[in-house]
Design an enzyme around this catalytic site. Sequence first.
Site, PDB file in Angstrom:
ATOM      1  CG  LEU A 124      -0.331  -1.451  38.305  1.00 49.19           C
ATOM      2  CD1 LEU A 124      -0.389  -1.398  36.787  1.00 49.19           C
ATOM      3  CD2 LEU A 124      -1.629  -0.864  38.880  1.00 49.19           C
ATOM      4  CB  THR A 125       3.553  -0.849  41.624  1.00 50.40           C
ATOM      5  OG1 THR A 125       2.214  -0.607  42.028  1.00 50.40           O
ATOM      6  CG2 THR A 125       4.426   0.336  42.002  1.00 50.40           C
ATOM      7  CD  GLU A 126       6.725  -1.762  35.104  1.00 50.12           C
ATOM      8  OE1 GLU A 126       7.425  -0.898  34.533  1.00 50.12           O
ATOM      9  OE2 GLU A 126       6.147  -2.694  34.520  1.00 50.12           O
ATOM     10  CG  ASN A 128      10.666   5.143  36.233  1.00 48.29           C
ATOM     11  OD1 ASN A 128      10.997   5.904  37.147  1.00 48.29           O
ATOM     12  ND2 ASN A 128      11.554   4.474  35.524  1.00 48.29           N
ATOM     13  CG  ASP A 239     -13.047   0.521  39.367  1.00 41.22           C
ATOM     14  OD1 ASP A 239     -12.376   1.419  39.890  1.00 41.22           O
ATOM     15  OD2 ASP A 239     -13.555   0.611  38.232  1.00 41.22           O
ATOM     16  CD  GLN A 278     -17.647  18.865  77.207  1.00 46.88           C
ATOM     17  OE1 GLN A 278     -17.079  19.948  77.345  1.00 46.88           O
ATOM     18  NE2 GLN A 278     -18.952  18.761  77.138  1.00 46.88           N
ATOM     19  CD  GLN A 336      -2.326  13.870  71.608  1.00 49.79           C
ATOM     20  OE1 GLN A 336      -1.475  13.483  70.811  1.00 49.79           O
ATOM     21  NE2 GLN A 336      -2.074  14.777  72.535  1.00 49.79           N
ATOM     22  CD  GLU A 363      -5.744  -3.048  46.661  1.00 44.16           C
ATOM     23  OE1 GLU A 363      -6.913  -2.835  46.300  1.00 44.16           O
ATOM     24  OE2 GLU A 363      -5.373  -4.133  47.153  1.00 44.16           O
ATOM     25  CB  THR A 365      -2.301   8.029  46.263  1.00 50.66           C
ATOM     26  OG1 THR A 365      -2.737   8.701  45.071  1.00 50.66           O
ATOM     27  CG2 THR A 365      -0.897   7.466  46.077  1.00 50.66           C
TER      28      THR A 365
END
Length: 385
Positions: A124-126, A128, A239, A278, A336, A363, A365
């Site tokens: 899907l992603t390109e 732009n 989805d 604690q 941490q 998938e 943001t």
Amino acid sequence: MDYFLTEEQQMIVDLARQITDELIIPQRAALDESEEYPTAILDAVAQADLFGLYIPEEYGGFGAGTFEIVLALEQFGRGCVGVATSFAASALGAFPILIAGSDEMKKKYMPDIAAGKKRAAFGLTEANAGSDASGIQTTAVLDGNEWVLNGTKQWITNAGEAKIYTIIAITDKNKGPRGASMFLLEDTDPGFSYGIKEKKLGIRASATRELIFKDCRIPKDRLIGRQGTGFITVMKTLDKSRPGIAILGVGLGQAAIDESVTYAKQRVQFGKPIIAFQAIQHMLADMAIQVEAARALVYAAAKHIDAHPKDMSKASSMCKVFATDVAMKVTVDAVQVLGGYGYMRDYPVEKMMRDAKILQIYEGTNQIQRNVVGQELNKEYTRAS
Ligand code: COS
């Protein structure tokens, strides 16, 4: 907590757990370092028949649902999100065929995907078109009995490793999202090549490359579904797949807890194990509470999606946001708890923290997921009023 799994579901968990403990965890640091694609591990996953989990029996799979794939992915995510992503990306690539492909197409391609003989990928992603998915520029033009594709897809998981690709391209640039169509490509199609492998912060066992189409010619019948329905197919695909990303956050978060508690019980400072303080106990408690809440939400969302396939969006986006934000927080906290040791590559938590970051990005943001939830709420309350 007991989620009252059926015997069959427990078997899936046990199988995925065994692969994770015996193959993935012992190799994850080396794969992260070498950025090597986990072919041997994925072959073992194929031998265990887990690639076919979500695929209907008539197409060579087991006919299980989103919930079952989530159970397997939770274990793989506990081991290594890079390996798990390589597995999940094949399902992502296969979903458009299952959602919109013809019976003939499913019969031709799904059995090999189910057997893990051929892995799939989703394009899907390109450059732009990231969050703005309808901004894609790759084109497909019908020329006689062939589609001719031109364009470049970016950051495609499994690119160069998969044999089957489902990609979206513009077939009518005047129609916006309704002018996009979905296509199936094979790795051997003429005019189809890959860019160089990307170097990433985390999930380094997974392969990420460009897909490049230069007058790439494919047969007319490789159109998935009807012309102009590609954007809807992509939205439905995402989805369906997002609970899989959410559960990677749960598995990863659980792994971070396991490392943190084990360390806190062993590490002695001021004359006692640091788990006796604690400050540390509260951190561990918050980690456990958040991961359990995320698990419960992802399981519920996956079951909702299996029961209501026409009402996936809100549940899917909700669980993706929540569980992956939890994974980020919990893995930072794990570093941490382990302090200076946590920052060193000798311990696995620094890799977990690096791997967690992508879950909030790929998938869709987590900002886009919140948009989806907000828009769904708006629709629901408009209908109700
Ligand atoms: N299921 C079915 N149809 C959907 C849908 C869904 N979940 N979401 C949108 N649609 C339909 C809409 O109903 C609309 O149809 P009509 O043309 O009949 O009106 C069409 O798709 C366009 O919808 P919309 O106007 O909402 O599209 P937008 O361009 O505003 O984009 C978002 C919507 C932002 C949600 C979409 O672009 C998106 O999901 N972006 C993130 C992409 C992504 O996840 N990228 C990650 C890389 S893929 S691994």
